[in-house]
Design a protein around this motif. Sequence first.
Motif, mmCIF file in Angstrom:
data_model
loop_
_atom_site.group_PDB
_atom_site.id
_atom_site.type_symbol
_atom_site.label_atom_id
_atom_site.label_comp_id
_atom_site.label_asym_id
_atom_site.label_seq_id
_atom_site.Cartn_x
_atom_site.Cartn_y
_atom_site.Cartn_z
ATOM 1 N N SER A 10 54.055 -7.544 88.966
ATOM 2 C CA SER A 10 53.185 -6.801 89.534
ATOM 3 C C SER A 10 54.385 -6.039 90.025
ATOM 4 O O SER A 10 55.399 -6.344 90.714
ATOM 5 N N ARG A 72 54.511 -9.146 83.089
ATOM 6 C CA ARG A 72 53.970 -9.895 83.648
ATOM 7 C C ARG A 72 54.692 -11.289 82.604
ATOM 8 O O ARG A 72 54.082 -12.557 82.814
ATOM 9 N N ILE A 127 53.675 -7.413 97.395
ATOM 10 C CA ILE A 127 52.665 -6.811 98.313
ATOM 11 C C ILE A 127 51.644 -7.622 98.773
ATOM 12 O O ILE A 127 51.781 -8.253 99.687
ATOM 13 N N ASP A 128 51.312 -9.057 97.887
ATOM 14 C CA ASP A 128 51.052 -10.348 98.971
ATOM 15 C C ASP A 128 51.744 -11.338 99.541
ATOM 16 O O ASP A 128 50.869 -12.047 100.482
ATOM 17 N N MET A 170 43.904 -6.513 98.189
ATOM 18 C CA MET A 170 44.454 -7.743 97.537
ATOM 19 C C MET A 170 45.099 -8.906 97.680
ATOM 20 O O MET A 170 45.377 -8.985 99.818
ATOM 21 N N GLY A 171 46.086 -9.544 97.478
ATOM 22 C CA GLY A 171 46.246 -10.596 97.923
ATOM 23 C C GLY A 171 46.696 -11.729 97.340
ATOM 24 O O GLY A 171 47.363 -12.468 97.638
ATOM 25 N N ARG A 172 45.621 -11.950 96.475
ATOM 26 C CA ARG A 172 45.673 -12.891 95.502
ATOM 27 C C ARG A 172 45.523 -14.420 96.173
ATOM 28 O O ARG A 172 44.303 -14.534 97.261
ATOM 29 N N ASP A 222 40.747 -9.939 98.151
ATOM 30 C CA ASP A 222 40.530 -10.192 97.073
ATOM 31 C C ASP A 222 39.862 -12.031 96.208
ATOM 32 O O ASP A 222 38.774 -12.431 95.756
ATOM 33 N N TYR A 275 44.573 -0.560 93.283
ATOM 34 C CA TYR A 275 46.652 -0.128 93.063
ATOM 35 C C TYR A 275 46.734 0.975 93.759
ATOM 36 O O TYR A 275 47.709 0.873 94.034
ATOM 37 N N ARG A 278 49.361 -0.792 95.666
ATOM 38 C CA ARG A 278 50.875 -0.891 95.169
ATOM 39 C C ARG A 278 52.397 0.580 94.623
ATOM 40 O O ARG A 278 52.255 0.430 93.943
HETATM 41 O O1 F6P Z 1 50.532 -10.152 92.643
HETATM 42 C C1 F6P Z 1 50.266 -8.667 93.061
HETATM 43 C C2 F6P Z 1 48.772 -8.282 92.701
HETATM 44 O O2 F6P Z 1 48.322 -6.419 93.406
HETATM 45 C C3 F6P Z 1 48.030 -9.373 93.257
HETATM 46 O O3 F6P Z 1 47.259 -8.663 94.946
HETATM 47 C C4 F6P Z 1 46.390 -8.198 92.692
HETATM 48 O O4 F6P Z 1 45.723 -9.710 92.680
HETATM 49 C C5 F6P Z 1 47.032 -8.681 91.482
HETATM 50 O O5 F6P Z 1 48.790 -8.222 91.472
HETATM 51 C C6 F6P Z 1 46.546 -8.034 90.596
HETATM 52 O O6 F6P Z 1 47.441 -8.068 89.310
HETATM 53 P P1 F6P Z 1 47.531 -7.428 87.922
HETATM 54 O O7 F6P Z 1 48.765 -5.715 88.335
HETATM 55 O O8 F6P Z 1 47.812 -7.938 86.742
HETATM 56 O O9 F6P Z 1 45.967 -6.589 87.592
#
Ligand code: F6P
Length: 345
Positions: A10, A72, A127-128, A170-172, A222, A275, A278
């Motif tokens: 990301s 990714r 960002i996580d 966010m944060g996964r 999230d 987003y 980010r």
């Molecule tokens: O890993 C960073 C992150 O922004 C997470 O916090 C979020 O869950 C994920 O990426 C979203 O990813 P994508 O860009 O694949 O939607």
Amino acid sequence: MRVGVLTGGSDCPGLNAVLRAVVRKGAQVYDDEFVGFRDGWRGVLRDETVPLDITAVRGTLPRGGTILGSTRTNPLLLDDGLDRVRGTLARHRLDALIVVGGTATLGVAARLADDHGVPLVGVPKTIDNDIPLTDRTVGFDTAVGVATATIDRLHTTAESHKRVLVVEVMGRSAGWIALHAGMAGGANCILIPERPFSVEKVCEWVESRFRATYAPIVVISDSALPESGEITLRHDVTPPPGADPRARLSGVGEWLGREIERRTGKEARTTVLGYVQRGGSPSPFDRWLGTRFGLHAIDAVHDGDWGTMTALQGNRIARVRLADATSTLKTVDPAQYEEASVFFG
Ligand code: F6P
């Protein structure tokens, strides 16, 4: 030396600061030449490059995103991935690779360095903030700033309408953004993936905040889960070959808002930050951190310190093994979460 550079995973604010510092120090101090790979590991697989010299990085310090692009893509998921990576590095006569990424991108880097002898060093960004052995990753501080500024704004509209406002950040797998922004923004409660939450308890906190004549702000990650284990995934997508197979998240905030309304009878609204966390210009801290990581990464290349990653430890930039930094995730320490809980309710 001839050095390849890629940004994977990301995107986040501060990536261009890393690239700028790598190139400035590399070209000025070591007389290096650079090859930028487009869109992370995908650019290496496809041999797609971007010019990367002092002119290319000029003026990029305040710019969000990455001038190289990012995906990714994981080359090790493809049968011929390793051969294609090796082929591209040989074609460009590269002596080294600098990989700027999160856990997945750096995990690939660790295996390429340790198992297949690819000469590379890593720089942690996400960002996580979930990469071990470094106090901070590039991008985290900006995301926390955006989330905090949003919470500040939501306070005023929540107060005007006497509503509950749920903010999904966010944060996964790690609740760092929620914890930091929730504390900085004076949240009524903070819900993180490391600690399954009781919806009943959340509703009690909400009601007690209304009794104190304040409107509650609930900050939720999230990936946070209720104790009952339910979660709503907004998307279920089939990734293309070589792409990261992780599910897309989001939905738990909406779900919680509806539950709070149903159980307390108070109006609730949910804001999913998504987003915006980010995007945009990096904070001063992320520019500083990205710059320092870049300067130290090119030094690690010249020391031949392959398989290492730059890490912030206190005020010092250290080098740690990529394999150690990617074998697990850095999640929220329960003691830190307890500190925040004094303000719940
Ligand atoms: O890993 C960073 C992150 O922004 C997470 O916090 C979020 O869950 C994920 O990426 C979203 O990813 P994508 O860009 O694949 O939607």
